[in-house]
Design a protein around this motif. Structure first.
Motif, short mmCIF file in Angstrom:
data_model
loop_
_atom_site.label_atom_id
_atom_site.label_comp_id
_atom_site.label_asym_id
_atom_site.label_seq_id
_atom_site.Cartn_x
_atom_site.Cartn_y
_atom_site.Cartn_z
N THR A 58 3.40 13.16 -8.04
CA THR A 58 3.12 12.21 -6.96
C THR A 58 2.67 10.90 -7.59
O THR A 58 1.92 10.90 -8.57
CB THR A 58 2.04 12.75 -6.01
OG1 THR A 58 2.52 13.94 -5.37
CG2 THR A 58 1.65 11.72 -4.95
N LEU B 268 -5.41 16.88 -5.08
CA LEU B 268 -4.00 16.46 -5.12
C LEU B 268 -3.35 16.87 -6.43
O LEU B 268 -2.21 17.36 -6.44
CB LEU B 268 -3.91 14.94 -4.93
CG LEU B 268 -2.49 14.36 -4.94
CD1 LEU B 268 -1.67 14.89 -3.77
CD2 LEU B 268 -2.54 12.83 -4.92
N PHE C 27 -6.04 8.71 0.40
CA PHE C 27 -4.76 8.19 0.88
C PHE C 27 -4.93 6.90 1.68
O PHE C 27 -4.07 6.01 1.62
CB PHE C 27 -4.05 9.23 1.74
CG PHE C 27 -3.50 10.40 0.95
CD1 PHE C 27 -3.46 10.39 -0.44
CD2 PHE C 27 -3.02 11.53 1.61
CE1 PHE C 27 -2.96 11.46 -1.16
CE2 PHE C 27 -2.49 12.60 0.90
CZ PHE C 27 -2.47 12.57 -0.49
N SER C 28 -6.02 6.78 2.43
CA SER C 28 -6.20 5.57 3.25
C SER C 28 -6.48 4.34 2.39
O SER C 28 -6.26 3.21 2.84
CB SER C 28 -7.35 5.78 4.25
OG SER C 28 -8.59 5.94 3.55
N ILE D 263 0.66 7.30 -6.75
CA ILE D 263 -0.20 6.57 -5.83
C ILE D 263 -0.13 5.09 -6.20
O ILE D 263 -0.37 4.72 -7.36
CB ILE D 263 -1.64 7.09 -5.88
CG1 ILE D 263 -1.69 8.53 -5.35
CG2 ILE D 263 -2.57 6.20 -5.07
CD1 ILE D 263 -3.08 9.11 -5.27
N LYS E 134 -7.21 14.72 2.50
CA LYS E 134 -7.36 13.64 1.50
C LYS E 134 -7.37 12.25 2.15
O LYS E 134 -6.78 11.29 1.65
CB LYS E 134 -6.25 13.72 0.44
CG LYS E 134 -6.09 15.11 -0.16
CD LYS E 134 -4.87 15.20 -1.05
CE LYS E 134 -4.50 16.62 -1.36
NZ LYS E 134 -3.98 17.35 -0.16
N LYS E 135 -8.06 12.14 3.27
CA LYS E 135 -8.04 10.90 4.04
C LYS E 135 -8.68 9.73 3.28
O LYS E 135 -8.20 8.60 3.36
CB LYS E 135 -8.75 11.11 5.38
CG LYS E 135 -8.01 12.05 6.33
CD LYS E 135 -8.64 12.08 7.70
CE LYS E 135 -10.00 12.77 7.71
NZ LYS E 135 -9.88 14.23 7.49
N GLN F 74 -13.34 10.33 -3.12
CA GLN F 74 -11.94 10.09 -3.51
C GLN F 74 -11.59 10.83 -4.80
O GLN F 74 -10.48 11.33 -4.96
CB GLN F 74 -11.70 8.60 -3.68
CG GLN F 74 -11.73 7.83 -2.36
CD GLN F 74 -11.78 6.33 -2.56
OE1 GLN F 74 -12.38 5.83 -3.51
NE2 GLN F 74 -11.13 5.60 -1.66
N VAL G 44 1.75 6.41 -1.01
CA VAL G 44 1.69 7.69 -1.71
C VAL G 44 3.07 8.33 -1.59
O VAL G 44 3.55 8.55 -0.47
CB VAL G 44 0.62 8.64 -1.11
CG1 VAL G 44 0.62 9.97 -1.85
CG2 VAL G 44 -0.76 7.99 -1.16
#
Length: 406
Positions: A111, A132, A96-97, A113, A92-93, A125, A102
């Motif tokens: 979770t 996720l 998350f980036s 974000i 999940k780069k 994304q 997170v």
């Protein structure tokens, strides 16, 4: 009455120009329609920005089907659903980036974000968000600048082109359907009228439940955006179906794997063959334990509000088994999450792996918009694994039974 949070920033007071604009809009609507039912000010600001016209009345109610046979036929045709999570980068780069932070909220579920706007997500994304949610069951985003139309677009993406267009629920007008309201004042059935805090769930219609289990293709991802919430109370709770399944003994899992549950609708309808008889629920069978198409993990898929039996079992037998399952789900606080809303928060959860309920401990208004993305026909794969077995989670695998669990 508890104070109501009225803006999506950290202040409880909206800018004066915004207050004046909303006051003028309300006066204009009342002058045109007289006794028009208006949503909260926060909602009006959001709708005004999105170009939502409520001058013809609010909320919108679609034509209601008369007969149980009509509801049963809705979306019965076979659909080939491709879950976007199957396309995602496992790390999940891209998602998350782009976020500031997170953070997992509990071990099993939930979770948050931080620092990311849903309206700005690209397709990569969105795919990673789906993955996720499939893994963590519910994901939260605060301070979202999100129009109803933007929610609808994201819902269609997650639903591979199809969202649930409820034949009963109050909806946002002028957007083609599929954006339903979480708003007591806009309900026709007035379920919560005369709420009593002396009974479970405040005397509301549902306690713990999963949405639309009577559908042939129930929702996978559901997105709720709350634009107006009480300052105190009104939390939503979720529980993990992955973990509920993993709390069962290996022997018990073998008994229930492959069985079908019997699920009913929230509403009742007349019977076309007996119009003068009692109204009936829509019922359908689905796997009691379902396999998630993205994670491959098994989830216990039952809820006390709408699971009414186990196919092939006598009522006394299925009642006893289901009651045990309800206790596992509802009394295991280690597999639950309780979320306190703030204005402008979005939650996206997986209906295939969760049950949820609201805490009716609030006064004032609670207004949100919901989009449910339809998914696959529920299925069970005999060679699928539970989450704890697949990940070899310590404390879950090869552990002894504990006497007097409850």
């Amino acid at each position: 009455m508890a104070p109501i949070a009225i803006d999506t920033n950290t202040s409880q007071t909206a800018p004066q120009s915004s207050v004046d604009d909303i006051a003028a809009l309300k006066a204009k609507l009342h002058a045109a329609k007289g006794d028009i039912l208006l949503p909260p000010d926060n909602t009006l600001r959001r709708y005004q920005k999105a170009g939502i016209d409520i001058s013809n009345g609010y909320p919108y109610f679609p034509p209601k089907p008369d007969y149980v046979q009509d509801v049963t036929k809705i979306r019965e045709s076979i659909r080939e659903y491709q879950d976007p999570g199957l396309r995602a980068d496992p790390e999940k780069k891209a998602l998350f980036s782009a976020a500031k932070e997170v953070k997992n909220l509990t071990t099993w579920i939930g979770t948050e974000i931080i620092g990311l706007q849903l309206k700005d997500l690209n397709d990569k994304q969105k795919d990673e968000l789906a993955l996720l949610v499939a893994e963590r069951s519910v994901v939260f985003f605060r301070d979202q600048d999100l129009s109803p139309q933007g929610k609808q677009e994201l819902g269609l993406y997650l639903g591979d082109g199809e969202i649930e267009r409820h034949p009963q629920a109050a909806q946002v007008p002028g957007v083609g359907g599929g954006i339903t309201l979480i708003w007591e004042q806009g309900r026709k059935d007035k379920i919560q009228t005369g709420r009593s805090h002396r009974v479970p769930y405040g005397g509301g219609q549902f306690g713990w439940h999963t949405d639309l289990v009577h559908e042939a293709f129930p929702p996978g991802y559901t997105h709720l955006h709350q634009d107006t919430v009480p300052e105190v109370g009104g939390d939503t709770l979720w529980a993990s179906g992955y973990a509920a399944y993993d709390k069962l003994s290996p022997a018990f899992k073998k008994v229930i794997d492959g069985l079908n549950g019997i699920y009913r609708s929230a509403h009742r309808y007349k019977d076309e063959s007996d119009p003068e008889g009692d109204a009936k629920y829509v019922t359908r069978t689905h796997p009691l334990v379902r396999t998630h198409p993205v994670t491959g993990w098994k989830a216990l898929w039952i809820n006390q509000a709408m699971t009414v039996g186990i196919e092939g079992f006598d009522k006394a037998e299925s009642d006893a088994i289901l009651k045990y399952f309800y206790n596992v789900h509802e009394r295991s606080t280690d597999i639950q999450l309780r979320w306190h809303w703030t204005p402008g928060t979005s939650a996206i959860w997986d209906n295939r792996t969760t049950i949820h309920t609201v805490s009716y401990d609030y006064d004032g208004e609670r207004h949100g918009t919901r989009v449910s993305s339809l998914a696959e026909k529920p299925f069970y794969k005999p060679d699928s694994k539970s989450k704890s077995d697949d990940l070899q989670l310590r404390g879950w695998v090869n552990t002894p039974d504990v006497a007097n669990r409850y």
